[in-house]
Design an enzyme around this catalytic site. Structure first.
Site, PDB file in Angstrom:
ATOM      1  CB  SER A  76      -0.867   0.016   1.268  1.00  0.00           C
ATOM      2  OG  SER A  76      -1.496   1.268   1.415  1.00  0.00           O
ATOM      3  CE1 TYR A 106      -3.722  -1.772   5.849  1.00  0.00           C
ATOM      4  CE2 TYR A 106      -3.070   0.363   4.980  1.00  0.00           C
ATOM      5  CZ  TYR A 106      -3.515  -0.926   4.773  1.00  0.00           C
ATOM      6  OH  TYR A 106      -3.756  -1.365   3.493  1.00  0.00           O
TER       7      TYR A 106
HETATM    8  N1  NAP Z   1      -8.850  -0.935   0.107  1.00  0.00           N
HETATM    9  C1  NAP Z   1      -7.798  -0.144   0.062  1.00  0.00           C
HETATM   10  O1  NAP Z   1      -7.915   1.100   0.068  1.00  0.00           O
HETATM   11  C2  NAP Z   1      -6.417  -0.734  -0.043  1.00  0.00           C
HETATM   12  C3  NAP Z   1      -5.359   0.115  -0.440  1.00  0.00           C
HETATM   13  C4  NAP Z   1      -4.074  -0.398  -0.523  1.00  0.00           C
HETATM   14  C5  NAP Z   1      -3.846  -1.726  -0.197  1.00  0.00           C
HETATM   15  N2  NAP Z   1      -4.876  -2.526   0.197  1.00  0.00           N
HETATM   16  C6  NAP Z   1      -4.573  -3.899   0.578  1.00  0.00           C
HETATM   17  O2  NAP Z   1      -5.156  -4.779  -0.364  1.00  0.00           O
HETATM   18  C7  NAP Z   1      -5.477  -6.018   0.299  1.00  0.00           C
HETATM   19  C8  NAP Z   1      -6.935  -6.365  -0.004  1.00  0.00           C
HETATM   20  O3  NAP Z   1      -7.778  -5.334   0.480  1.00  0.00           O
HETATM   21  P1  NAP Z   1      -9.291  -5.161   0.009  1.00  0.00           P
HETATM   22  O4  NAP Z   1      -9.488  -3.738  -0.324  1.00  0.00           O
HETATM   23  O5  NAP Z   1      -9.626  -6.199  -0.989  1.00  0.00           O
HETATM   24  O6  NAP Z   1     -10.034  -5.410   1.388  1.00  0.00           O
HETATM   25  P2  NAP Z   1     -11.108  -6.515   1.861  1.00  0.00           P
HETATM   26  O7  NAP Z   1     -12.125  -6.735   0.796  1.00  0.00           O
HETATM   27  O8  NAP Z   1     -11.526  -6.059   3.210  1.00  0.00           O
HETATM   28  O9  NAP Z   1     -10.232  -7.845   1.969  1.00  0.00           O
HETATM   29  C9  NAP Z   1      -9.423  -8.129   3.074  1.00  0.00           C
HETATM   30  C10 NAP Z   1      -9.184  -9.618   3.076  1.00  0.00           C
HETATM   31  O10 NAP Z   1      -8.302  -9.964   4.164  1.00  0.00           O
HETATM   32  C11 NAP Z   1      -8.823 -11.129   4.759  1.00  0.00           C
HETATM   33  N3  NAP Z   1      -8.338 -11.319   6.124  1.00  0.00           N
HETATM   34  C12 NAP Z   1      -8.360 -10.440   7.156  1.00  0.00           C
HETATM   35  N4  NAP Z   1      -7.831 -11.020   8.258  1.00  0.00           N
HETATM   36  C13 NAP Z   1      -7.482 -12.288   7.881  1.00  0.00           C
HETATM   37  C14 NAP Z   1      -6.906 -13.369   8.565  1.00  0.00           C
HETATM   38  N5  NAP Z   1      -6.569 -13.313   9.870  1.00  0.00           N
HETATM   39  N6  NAP Z   1      -6.682 -14.514   7.895  1.00  0.00           N
HETATM   40  C15 NAP Z   1      -7.023 -14.627   6.582  1.00  0.00           C
HETATM   41  N7  NAP Z   1      -7.569 -13.631   5.882  1.00  0.00           N
HETATM   42  C16 NAP Z   1      -7.806 -12.472   6.525  1.00  0.00           C
HETATM   43  C17 NAP Z   1     -10.324 -10.933   4.711  1.00  0.00           C
HETATM   44  O11 NAP Z   1     -10.956 -12.169   4.964  1.00  0.00           O
HETATM   45  P3  NAP Z   1     -12.328 -12.330   5.855  1.00  0.00           P
HETATM   46  O12 NAP Z   1     -13.434 -12.397   4.850  1.00  0.00           O
HETATM   47  O13 NAP Z   1     -12.119 -13.610   6.589  1.00  0.00           O
HETATM   48  O14 NAP Z   1     -12.407 -11.133   6.760  1.00  0.00           O
HETATM   49  C18 NAP Z   1     -10.445 -10.461   3.269  1.00  0.00           C
HETATM   50  O15 NAP Z   1     -10.397 -11.566   2.397  1.00  0.00           O
HETATM   51  C19 NAP Z   1      -5.183  -5.805   1.795  1.00  0.00           C
HETATM   52  O16 NAP Z   1      -3.896  -6.306   2.070  1.00  0.00           O
HETATM   53  C20 NAP Z   1      -5.157  -4.293   1.918  1.00  0.00           C
HETATM   54  O17 NAP Z   1      -4.335  -3.878   2.994  1.00  0.00           O
HETATM   55  C21 NAP Z   1      -6.171  -2.062   0.265  1.00  0.00           C
END
Ligand code: NAP
Length: 251
Positions: free
Chosen positions: A144, A157
């Protein structure tokens, strides 16, 4: 094996319900990806995610995976690789946490760090070893921009992503020349479940745009991908601002 354009036939998404992970899987299935493994905490959402990709014509399997339980990672990921080659592993799990609350509750902050950083160290090393044993494949890591420079508003974070980013870069260097490719993806603000209800940051983007950038990065065998691309220049400037100036910015 990947095709001549770098598109994988088989994909493993760690964080199988991630909106960015699923957007990427959908895009790759629409190209040439046939087999998708979704690794995540068992839930109706994980089953729904699998059905969504099944409906698009992929062969989909799920496997239980908890980032907070690194001792189970060898068995969980070993099961996947034992079934056949995986051309791409997408490390998509992560939690944002609640900065103000987590500052008051250090154990919550530790959960953020353990999920985003140590969970990824374990899953990343195990995946890398398996890809190396195959002699090919890509490990794509969702880092990120938050890791580029810690901000007052989300340094818990941000620091976990800084650790993840440095880890993934080092792993990429360690695997250079082995046939295994590590790609670090640095999105800015993405409109997903993770950021729902939050005020949008400038240059906000979508899971689909991140998926498009990942596909392009695979084709080019990029090592670093910014989404949107303009963030590379913006973050380069922000990174070099004097501390006292950066502290006063409304970021
Ligand atoms: N959204 C943003 O603005 C953004 C920006 C930059 C980077 N990112 C990164 O991109 C990645 C995906 O984010 P997203 O936007 O797709 O968010 P999201 O839809 O909330 O996805 C997060 C994922 O992490 C999983 N997770 C959380 N805790 C876990 C654990 N203990 N064990 C296994 N899985 C776990 C969740 O699974 P559950 O269904 O079990 O909760 C879900 O599949 C993350 O690493 C995030 O930090 C996001």
């Amino acid at each position: 094996m990947k095709d001549a354009f770098g598109i994988p036939q088989s994909l493993l998404v760690l964080g199988g319900t991630s909106e960015i992970g699923l957007a990427t899987a959908r895009r790759l299935v629409a190209r040439r990806t046939r087999t998708v493994w979704l690794a995540g905490r068992p839930s109706p959402a994980l089953d729904r995610s699998a059905r969504q990709l099944l409906d698009l014509g992929a062969e989909v399997r799920t496997v239980a995976f908890d980032a907070l339980d690194p001792e189970s990672h060898e068995a969980a990921l070993g099961k996947v690789f034992a079934e056949g080659d995986i051309d791409m592993v997408l490390l998509a799990f992560g939690v944002l946490g609640d900065q103000a609350h987590d500052e008051r509750e250090p154990l919550n902050a530790v959960r953020v760090a353990q999920t985003n950083y140590t969970g990824a160290v374990s899953a990343g090393l195990i995946s890398a070893r398996a890809l190396q044993a195959q002699g090919h494949g890509s490990l794509v890591v969702l880092s990120s921009v938050a890791g580029e420079r810690a901000r007052r508003a989300n340094f818990i974070y941000g620091s976990s992503k800084a650790g993840l980013d440095a880890f993934a870069q080092g792993l990429g260097d360690a695997l250079h020349g082995t046939g295994v490719h590590v790609m670090v993806v640095r999105p800015g603000f993405v409109r997903s479940r993770m950021t729902e209800g939050m005020e949008e940051a400038p240059l906000a983007t979508t899971p689909e745009a991140v998926a498009t950038a990942i596909e392009l990065g695979l084709r080019r065998r990029s090592e670093t991908v910014w989404v949107p691309g303009a963030l590379r220049v913006v973050m380069s400037a922000l990174r070099h601002l004097p501390r006292g100036v950066f502290r006063r910015l409304p970021v």
